[in-house]
Each structure stands twice: as C-alpha cells, then as structure tokens.
Design a protein around this motif. Structure first.
Motif, short mmCIF file in Angstrom:
data_model
loop_
_atom_site.label_atom_id
_atom_site.label_comp_id
_atom_site.label_asym_id
_atom_site.label_seq_id
_atom_site.Cartn_x
_atom_site.Cartn_y
_atom_site.Cartn_z
N TRP A 110 -4.48 1.48 4.81
CA TRP A 110 -4.52 2.80 4.18
C TRP A 110 -4.19 3.88 5.21
O TRP A 110 -3.37 4.78 4.96
CB TRP A 110 -5.91 3.04 3.60
CG TRP A 110 -6.09 4.34 2.90
CD1 TRP A 110 -6.54 5.51 3.44
CD2 TRP A 110 -5.81 4.62 1.53
NE1 TRP A 110 -6.57 6.51 2.49
CE2 TRP A 110 -6.14 5.99 1.31
CE3 TRP A 110 -5.35 3.86 0.46
CZ2 TRP A 110 -5.99 6.59 0.07
CZ3 TRP A 110 -5.20 4.47 -0.77
CH2 TRP A 110 -5.52 5.82 -0.96
N SER B 231 -0.48 3.91 6.10
CA SER B 231 0.33 4.56 5.08
C SER B 231 0.21 6.07 5.15
O SER B 231 1.21 6.79 5.08
CB SER B 231 -0.08 4.08 3.69
OG SER B 231 0.55 2.87 3.37
N PRO C 103 0.92 5.58 -0.12
CA PRO C 103 0.11 6.77 0.09
C PRO C 103 -0.01 7.60 -1.17
O PRO C 103 0.91 7.67 -1.97
CB PRO C 103 0.89 7.53 1.17
CG PRO C 103 2.30 7.09 0.99
CD PRO C 103 2.22 5.65 0.55
N LYS D 49 0.83 -1.20 0.00
CA LYS D 49 0.00 0.00 0.00
C LYS D 49 0.87 1.25 0.00
O LYS D 49 1.76 1.39 0.80
CB LYS D 49 -0.88 -0.01 1.26
CG LYS D 49 -1.81 1.16 1.31
CD LYS D 49 -2.82 1.07 0.21
CE LYS D 49 -3.37 2.44 -0.08
NZ LYS D 49 -2.42 3.29 -0.77
#
Length: 276
Positions: free
Chosen positions: A260, A263, A13, A11
């Motif tokens: 999420w 990150s 950003p 993941k």
C-alpha cells in the motif's frame, strides 16, 4: 452467480483492491461457465471490492479463465490497468488484428511507466502506431524497451512541454497523468489531433465539454467499462507473448501495508502485487 477464489492481488492507489487472480474453490448454484479448480482472473465490483483478503466472492460476469502459462501475479495486473489502456487505444481507432491503417498514427502516451502506461505503450505498438512516451528519468530505458520510439523525461523542459524530439505533432495523446493540462496538449496536436484522457483533472474535464463543439482539436474522456471480451483479448495477447505485465514489486500478504505504501508513494513502475 458468485464464486469464491483464493486470489493474488495487484494494488492500486486511492481505490479499493478490485483485481484478483487465483483459483476457484466454490461456485454458486447458478454458475455454469466455471467450476472448482479453474484458474481465473476477475475484476471485483468497485463499491464492494474487498480483494485484499484470502478469499473473495465475485460475479461470473466479471470473471474470465486464465490461460495456461500466465502466472496469477502477471494476470492480476490486467483487469483495471490493462483494460483502461486497451479501451483508451480502442477509442482512437486502434486495431489489434492487423486491419488498422498500415502507417499507424503519431501517438503520445503520458505517465508511460505507470501501470496503465506500461500496457498502453505495448498496445499502441501492437496497433502499429509511432509512439512518443513520457516518464521519469530512471524509467527511460524500460519504456523504450516496451517499444516506445521516443521517450521524454517529464521533468525536463522538453518533457514538460510534451515536445517530440523529432519535432512532430501528435495525431493522438493518451493522457494518463492528472497533472497535464489542455493548454499544454493543444499546441502539440496535429490539425485534427485528439486527446483521450483517462485521468482528467477539473480543467481537462471543462475542456472536454468545450471542445465538443470544436471541428478540429478535441479532448475526450475515457471511463473504464468491464468487458469480458476485452479482458479475454488482453490475456490472449499475453499468452501469445505480445503483452506483458511490468511488475514493480511483490509483497506477501503479511506485508500488504508495505505494498500500500509503495503504491501511494507515486514511484511504482508498473504494478505492485500482493501474493499469498
């Protein structure tokens, strides 16, 4: 020329999930290099991405075989972060086959505990460079363990000034943080030093244009280009035990929102992985 596979997802950003590692479950009629059941790593097209899903479609031009012995989770971090680090190091002339300059160069790597940074430190040492790195205080030991010769806490005055503990100037600075400025880099460079910036802010973008006309210190930008050859090299180095993925955390698909958030927090060390 696309195939379907069940992926593991790193993941990142601010951009769609576009790295996956998993097993092929279906191939298109034009695919010749891969077959159902193959373990692969792939970089999805940036604009369509869609890696945060149980199955994804990807091009064989963006896919390589995953060597035995490398987990899907470890391989999933490589296509963007690893490739970015590799291409930045190659941009300063680094060789990984032993043919480089025997003495290496003095290299500074910023944001060394990030996904790109953890790969960059390891690759720089494989290229026989002397590495100074910056990171947060809690990651000083980790970055030193990756091979950095000197590690600076970026929140200290010395770290903010990118000042080497040994007082040396840098032949190259690989900048991975978008907060650093050319005005800070310039006095830390050797007479013909150069900055390679993979996360340029507006000021550094302007500086990269201005320094094109300089005969001495320069700042240049590196943008990621997908290369099956480069991706294959990284996976081979990983297979040989010369490179590893630093995994910050792993999250089940059902808790992808937690990944999420991790990150976006800006405090992840290495890669955040979503598994299914």
């Amino acid at each position: 020329q696309k195939g379907m596979m069940r992926p593991f997802h790193p993941k990142f950003p601010f951009i769609p999930v576009n790295n996956v590692s998993g097993e092929i479950v279906e191939v298109g009629s034009a695919v010749r290099e891969f077959k159902v059941g193959d373990k692969v790593v792939s970089k999805l097209d940036f604009w369509t991405a869609g890696g945060l899903a149980e199955y994804v479609a990807t091009s064989d031009k963006l896919t390589v075989a995953r060597p035995a012995g490398i987990s899907a989770a470890d391989a999933a971090g490589v296509p963007v972060a690893g490739l970015t680090a590799l291409q930045a190091l190659k941009a300063i002339g680094t060789k990984f086959d032993g043919s480089g300059t025997s003495g290496g160069a003095d290299v500074l790597i910023t944001a060394a505990s990030s996904g790109v940074g953890t790969y960059a430190v390891q690759l720089a040492k494989l290229g026989n460079h002397r590495v100074t790195a910056t990171c947060g205080a809690r990651n000083l030991g980790l970055v030193a363990g990756l091979g950095a010769d000197e590690v600076l806490d970026y929140k200290t005055p010395e770290g903010a000034a990118l000042s080497s503990p040994s007082g040396k100037k840098y032949d190259y600075i690989v900048n991975i943080s978008n907060k650093n400025k050319w005005s800070v880099f310039k006095p830390r460079l050797s007479s013909h030093g150069r900055v390679v910036d993979v996360a340029p802010n507006f000021g550094n973008f302007v500086a990269s244009v201005v320094t094109l006309f300089s005969r001495t210190k320069k700042l240049s930008l590196v943008s990621l280009k997908m290369s099956k050859e480069d991706l294959g090299l990284l996976l081979e180095l990983m297979r040989e035990g010369k490179l590893r993925t630093v995994v910050d955390s792993r999250h089940p698909f059902e808790k992808a929102a937690d990944a999420w958030a991790r990150s976006l927090s800006g405090h992840a060390t290495g890669k955040v992985i979503v598994e299914m």
